[in-house]
Design a protein around this motif. Structure first.
Motif, short mmCIF file in Angstrom:
data_model
loop_
_atom_site.label_atom_id
_atom_site.label_comp_id
_atom_site.label_asym_id
_atom_site.label_seq_id
_atom_site.Cartn_x
_atom_site.Cartn_y
_atom_site.Cartn_z
N GLU A 51 0.83 -1.20 0.00
CA GLU A 51 0.00 0.00 0.00
C GLU A 51 0.87 1.25 0.00
O GLU A 51 0.58 2.22 -0.71
CB GLU A 51 -0.93 0.01 1.22
CG GLU A 51 -2.08 -0.95 1.11
CD GLU A 51 -2.96 -0.94 2.34
OE1 GLU A 51 -3.05 0.11 3.01
OE2 GLU A 51 -3.57 -1.98 2.63
N ALA A 52 1.93 1.23 0.79
CA ALA A 52 2.83 2.39 0.85
C ALA A 52 3.54 2.60 -0.48
O ALA A 52 3.74 3.74 -0.92
CB ALA A 52 3.86 2.21 1.98
N VAL A 53 3.89 1.52 -1.16
CA VAL A 53 4.57 1.61 -2.45
C VAL A 53 3.67 2.32 -3.47
O VAL A 53 4.16 3.04 -4.34
CB VAL A 53 4.99 0.21 -2.95
CG1 VAL A 53 5.39 0.22 -4.41
CG2 VAL A 53 6.12 -0.34 -2.07
N GLN A 54 2.37 2.16 -3.35
CA GLN A 54 1.44 2.81 -4.28
C GLN A 54 1.55 4.34 -4.24
O GLN A 54 1.18 5.01 -5.19
CB GLN A 54 0.00 2.38 -4.00
CG GLN A 54 -0.26 0.93 -4.30
CD GLN A 54 0.02 0.57 -5.76
OE1 GLN A 54 -0.31 1.30 -6.68
NE2 GLN A 54 0.67 -0.55 -5.95
N GLN A 55 2.08 4.86 -3.14
CA GLN A 55 2.22 6.31 -2.99
C GLN A 55 3.44 6.85 -3.73
O GLN A 55 3.58 8.06 -3.90
CB GLN A 55 2.34 6.67 -1.50
CG GLN A 55 1.22 6.13 -0.63
CD GLN A 55 -0.13 6.71 -1.01
OE1 GLN A 55 -0.26 7.90 -1.26
NE2 GLN A 55 -1.14 5.85 -1.06
N LEU A 56 4.35 5.97 -4.13
CA LEU A 56 5.60 6.39 -4.76
C LEU A 56 5.39 6.72 -6.23
O LEU A 56 4.38 6.38 -6.83
CB LEU A 56 6.65 5.27 -4.62
CG LEU A 56 6.96 4.84 -3.19
CD1 LEU A 56 7.93 3.66 -3.20
CD2 LEU A 56 7.53 5.99 -2.38
N SER A 57 6.40 7.36 -6.80
CA SER A 57 6.34 7.71 -8.23
C SER A 57 6.47 6.44 -9.08
O SER A 57 6.89 5.39 -8.59
CB SER A 57 7.49 8.67 -8.57
OG SER A 57 8.72 7.97 -8.53
N ASP A 58 6.14 6.57 -10.35
CA ASP A 58 6.25 5.43 -11.27
C ASP A 58 7.69 4.90 -11.32
O ASP A 58 7.90 3.70 -11.34
CB ASP A 58 5.80 5.83 -12.68
CG ASP A 58 4.30 6.05 -12.78
OD1 ASP A 58 3.57 5.63 -11.85
OD2 ASP A 58 3.85 6.64 -13.78
N ASP A 59 8.66 5.81 -11.36
CA ASP A 59 10.07 5.40 -11.41
C ASP A 59 10.46 4.64 -10.15
O ASP A 59 11.15 3.61 -10.22
CB ASP A 59 10.98 6.61 -11.59
CG ASP A 59 10.87 7.23 -12.98
OD1 ASP A 59 10.36 6.55 -13.90
OD2 ASP A 59 11.29 8.39 -13.13
N GLU A 60 10.03 5.12 -8.99
CA GLU A 60 10.37 4.45 -7.73
C GLU A 60 9.70 3.07 -7.66
O GLU A 60 10.32 2.10 -7.21
CB GLU A 60 9.96 5.32 -6.55
CG GLU A 60 10.81 6.58 -6.42
CD GLU A 60 10.23 7.60 -5.45
OE1 GLU A 60 11.04 8.26 -4.78
OE2 GLU A 60 8.99 7.72 -5.38
#
Length: 138
Positions: A89-98
């Protein structure tokens, strides 16, 4: 559909299959006709003496308008553990590159793990052959 899923969550495939067929108003014969699966085979699935192939699962999923995963797995059976779910869920907050970087790291770790397992199995095979050969000599 959510209430349907809740009641079926802990059933075996055969029990889920029977309940879903009845819930959707199919008799064994009408389901056989709708899917092209022989009625005797439907009876085997319901009795738990046979399991459907991938192609049959596709036909059933289309007929019942559910996913093949829903037919096969109990609720949460394929979901990640709670701690990983929170991280995803936290990863969904990151940019596409991240997210792409995280995906590459995870894929690399999976490949590393699978390679280790393959190497272990490959190196264990000669030892097993040798043990079996020695067992035959006795």
């Amino acid at each position: 559909m959510a209430s349907l899923h809740a009641g079926f969550a802990t059933m075996s495939f055969s029990a889920r299959f029977i309940a879903l067929r009845k819930e959707r108003g199919f008799t064994q014969q009408s389901l056989a006709e709708a899917t092209g699966i022989h009625v005797q085979q439907i009876k085997r699935y319901e009795a738990g003496t046979s399991e459907p192939s991938a192609e049959v699962l596709r036909k059933l999923a289309r007929t019942f308008a559910v996913s093949t995963d829903w037919l096969l797995f109990e609720e949460g059976e394929r979901a990640p553990s709670d701690d990983l779910a929170l991280q995803f869920e936290a990863v969904q907050q990151l940019s596409d590159d991240e997210r792409a970087i995280i995906k590459e790291v995870v894929e690399s770790l999976i490949i590393k793990y699978q390679t280790r397992r393959w190497d272990s199995a490959r190196s264990a095979a000669p030892a097993a052959k040798k043990a079996a050969k020695e067992g035959r000599r006795k």
